[in-house]
Every structure is written in structure tokens, then in C-alpha cells.
Design a protein around this motif. Structure first.
Motif, short mmCIF file in Angstrom:
data_model
loop_
_atom_site.label_atom_id
_atom_site.label_comp_id
_atom_site.label_asym_id
_atom_site.label_seq_id
_atom_site.Cartn_x
_atom_site.Cartn_y
_atom_site.Cartn_z
N SER A 1 0.87 -1.21 -0.04
CA SER A 1 -0.09 -0.02 -0.12
C SER A 1 0.85 1.35 0.23
N ALA A 2 1.96 1.17 0.73
CA ALA A 2 2.75 2.39 0.97
C ALA A 2 3.44 2.59 -0.44
N GLN A 3 3.69 1.46 -1.33
CA GLN A 3 4.41 1.57 -2.53
C GLN A 3 3.41 2.18 -3.67
N ALA A 4 2.09 1.83 -3.53
CA ALA A 4 1.08 2.20 -4.08
C ALA A 4 0.59 3.38 -4.15
N GLY A 5 0.77 4.04 -2.92
CA GLY A 5 0.31 5.26 -2.51
C GLY A 5 -1.04 5.23 -1.99
N THR A 6 -1.71 4.07 -1.57
CA THR A 6 -3.12 3.93 -1.08
C THR A 6 -3.11 4.03 0.34
N ASP A 7 -2.26 4.46 1.10
CA ASP A 7 -2.17 4.46 2.56
C ASP A 7 -2.55 5.67 3.07
N LYS A 8 -3.73 6.31 2.52
CA LYS A 8 -4.40 7.56 2.90
C LYS A 8 -5.84 7.46 2.66
N ILE A 9 -6.39 8.30 3.17
CA ILE A 9 -8.07 8.35 3.11
C ILE A 9 -8.49 9.08 1.71
N ALA A 10 -9.08 8.32 0.86
CA ALA A 10 -9.61 8.91 -0.32
C ALA A 10 -10.97 9.07 -0.10
N PRO A 11 -11.44 10.43 0.11
CA PRO A 11 -12.82 10.77 0.33
C PRO A 11 -13.88 9.79 -0.32
N GLU A 12 -13.68 9.68 -1.54
CA GLU A 12 -14.71 9.12 -2.32
C GLU A 12 -14.74 7.69 -2.12
N LEU A 13 -13.89 7.26 -1.43
CA LEU A 13 -13.79 5.57 -1.10
C LEU A 13 -14.27 5.34 0.35
N LYS B 1 -21.77 -12.72 31.58
CA LYS B 1 -20.72 -13.00 30.65
C LYS B 1 -21.24 -13.17 29.23
N VAL B 2 -20.65 -12.33 28.26
CA VAL B 2 -21.10 -12.80 26.85
C VAL B 2 -19.73 -13.00 26.09
N MET B 3 -19.83 -13.65 25.07
CA MET B 3 -18.85 -13.73 23.83
C MET B 3 -19.19 -13.66 22.54
N MET B 4 -18.37 -12.73 21.77
CA MET B 4 -18.79 -12.24 20.23
C MET B 4 -19.07 -13.42 19.49
N SER B 5 -20.18 -13.05 18.51
CA SER B 5 -20.59 -14.11 17.61
C SER B 5 -19.20 -14.42 16.76
N LYS B 6 -19.07 -15.60 16.34
CA LYS B 6 -18.29 -16.09 15.29
C LYS B 6 -18.70 -15.60 13.75
N SER B 7 -20.20 -15.49 13.88
CA SER B 7 -20.73 -15.01 12.54
C SER B 7 -20.01 -13.61 12.12
N GLN B 8 -19.75 -13.54 10.92
CA GLN B 8 -19.14 -12.24 10.26
C GLN B 8 -20.18 -11.60 9.76
N GLU B 9 -21.47 -12.18 9.27
CA GLU B 9 -22.44 -11.48 8.51
C GLU B 9 -23.20 -10.41 9.44
N ALA B 10 -23.44 -10.84 10.67
CA ALA B 10 -24.38 -10.13 11.34
C ALA B 10 -23.65 -8.71 11.99
N GLY B 11 -22.43 -8.57 11.92
CA GLY B 11 -21.69 -7.41 12.50
C GLY B 11 -20.76 -6.56 11.37
N GLY B 12 -20.48 -5.37 11.64
CA GLY B 12 -19.86 -4.73 10.66
C GLY B 12 -19.65 -3.32 10.93
N VAL B 13 -19.20 -2.33 10.01
CA VAL B 13 -19.03 -1.06 10.22
C VAL B 13 -19.71 -0.08 8.98
N TYR B 14 -20.25 1.16 9.60
CA TYR B 14 -20.89 1.86 8.57
C TYR B 14 -20.34 3.21 8.77
N LYS B 15 -20.08 3.61 7.62
CA LYS B 15 -19.54 5.13 7.53
C LYS B 15 -20.38 5.83 6.56
N GLY B 16 -21.01 7.13 7.14
CA GLY B 16 -21.71 7.90 6.19
C GLY B 16 -22.80 8.68 6.79
N PRO B 17 -23.78 9.15 5.97
CA PRO B 17 -24.90 10.05 6.76
C PRO B 17 -25.78 8.99 7.66
#
Length: 279
Positions: free
Chosen positions: A83-95, A133-149
Motif C-alpha cells: 500500500s505504501a508503494q502504491a500510495g493507497t496508505d491515506k484516506i480517499a474521500p470518495e472511497l 458474561k458474553v462472547m462475540m459471535s463468530k458469524s461475520q455477517e451479522a456485524g460490521g462497520v458503517y461510515k456515512g450519513p
């Protein structure tokens, strides 16, 4: 942005010497050469993108096959260097914005996600009883990250983490799911940092606890377990919203890589997370 070249002063008419008559040919050859160089540059960019995408997909494969931390770190290092070599190691606002599936790879957060923890640890001790006591689910589909309005903010940052309530008599015994499932949402806003182009500052606004199953029986069990300890919980939906204090906690995330399909993030506590775009 390329700017059209301008030259100061007035342009004087003159009679070109014969030797200048050959210049258009030279300029034509130069134009062809520059076009060839540009084509090579485009091909190199495409090749770098393909390498980054393949390296990210290998990282997911290692994570899903329960590879050790050393193997994960080696692949993270490979991806970081590419990524450093490709110059993609920064935030691209459109992405930057979007819906993402999250793979927490290394660091303190990764350890927590694979361990039995207290309910309060999810919420700055806002959820009660915080010692359950809780333990995080091993299923990736139910969790995630949202960025935006979202919700009046143009720069919302929302992390959704599914979990199971578990029973564990002692630390050396295996945790047994009780069948009660939940989702934890950390709702924040992000801010860019002008002099640090790879960084987002994350300011937490509130946390939300909600049932992880929509069936009436599960909802009733959820309410029986949690409502008496959390009077602010909605008795119809089982959703609990807790606002953060006047000076909410903050964190930062450095984007080690950002391409259309993937983002690699490193947090201020050293945790490394790979985001895969799903929208």
C-alpha cells in the motif's frame, strides 16, 4: 489538477528559420512517447491494485482458517508495504463511506472478540448487569462497520457487534451459550485530520443494546433478563440507548490501505482491522 501553461509578455511575430520547420515532427514523437509513458503508468496502477486486492483476500483467508497471530501479522506487513508503494496508505474521500464487513485481526480488540468478557466492557459499563458474561459471535455477517450519513450526521461511524450470553463456571472451562443473543452498536462521528491524511478521529456519541433474535419468545426472555436492570430500555422492542457524557471518549484510526473493495485500519490501541465493502 493540470493547469494550462501560460507565458508572460506579448507574442511577437517572427520569421522562423528553416531549422525550425522540423520541430513539429520532434513534438509529435515526444507526444507519442508521453502517451506511452502514461499507458505504462495506468498498467502499473492496475497491477498494484490487483496485488493489493489479492493480498487483502489472502488476509481474510488466513483469518477464516484460524491462522496464528504471527501469520496474520506477516500478511499485514506485506499489505502495508504494498500500500505504501502504491500510495493507497491515506484516506480517499470518495472511497471512505459505505457498509463494510469487519475482520478484526490483531491487537487487544481481537483478543477480546475471541474471549469471554463482561457485558459492561462493551459499553463503558453502561449496560447492566455489567458482570454478565458474553462472547462475540463468530458469524461475520451479522456485524460490521458503517461510515456515512445517518441520524442527522453526515459523518456517522457505527460499529455493530453481535454476541451471545454465555455461562462459564471458571476461566479454564469452556463457555456454553445460553441461547440469548444480542447486538451491540457503538454509534460515533468521525472527523478527518488535515495534517494527517490517513487518520480519522472517532468520537463516540451513544451505545445501543438490542435483541439478536426477533422471535417473540426470545424477546420475552430478553426482557425478563435485562429490563429490570435497565429501566431506560424500551419494553416493546428491548432496545436500550445510552447517551455518552458531555466529554465522550475518543479514538483514532489510521488507514493503512484504502482501495474500492477493502480498507485496512490500525487503531490507537494497536488493533488492526480489515474492512470489506458490501454495498
Amino acid at each position: 489538477m493540470l493547469r494550462k501553461a501560460t507565458f508572460p509578455g506579448s507574442v511577437k511575430r517572427f520569421q522562423a528559420p528553416r531549422s525550425c520547420l522540423r520541430r513539429p515532427r520532434v513534438r509529435a514523437h515526444t507526444s507519442v512517447a508521453r502517451s506511452s509513458e502514461a499507458a505504462v503508468g495506468v498498467q502499473a496502477t492496475s497491477a498494484a491494485h490487483a496485488d493489493l486486492k489479492a493480498a487483502a483476500e489472502k488476509l481474510i483467508s488466513l483469518k477464516e482458517s484460524a491462522a496464528g497471530q504471527d501469520d496474520l501479522q506477516k500478511q499485514i506487513d506485506v499489505l502495508t508495504e504494498l500500500s505504501a508503494q502504491a500510495g493507497t496508505d491515506k484516506i480517499a474521500p470518495e472511497l471512505n463511506n459505505g457498509n463494510f464487513q469487519a475482520y478484526t485481526l490483531t491487537g487487544r480488540t481481537a483478543q477480546r472478540l475471541s474471549s469471554v468478557i463482561d457485558l459492561g466492557l462493551l459499553s463503558f459499563n453502561k449496560y447492566q448487569p455489567n458482570s454478565m458474561k458474553v462472547m462475540m459471535s463468530k458469524s461475520q455477517e451479522a456485524g460490521g462497520v458503517y461510515k456515512g450519513p445517518q441520524g442527522g450526521s453526515e459523518q456517522a461511524y457505527v460499529v455493530t457487534a453481535p454476541f451471545d450470553f454465555v455461562e462459564q463456571q471458571s476461566e479454564d472451562q469452556e463457555a456454553k451459550p445460553t441461547g440469548l443473543k444480542g447486538r451491540h452498536l457503538a454509534i460515533a462521528e468521525y472527523m478527518t485530520v488535515p495534517d494527517t491524511p490517513q487518520r480519522l478521529i472517532i468520537q463516540f456519541k451513544r451505545v445501543q443494546l438490542e435483541p439478536g433474535n426477533d422471535s417473540p419468545d426470545h424477546l420475552q426472555r430478553w426482557l425478563d433478563t435485562l429490563l429490570q436492570h435497565n429501566p431506560e430500555m424500551d419494553p416493546k422492542t428491548g432496545i436500550l440507548n445510552v447517551e455518552m457524557p458531555q466529554h465522550p471518549p475518543e479514538a483514532w484510526l489510521d488507514h493503512v490501505m484504502m482501495i474500492p473493495e477493502y480498507q485496512l485500519l490500525k487503531g490507537n490501541f494497536g488493533s488492526v482491522t480489515l474492512l470489506k465493502r458490501v454495498d
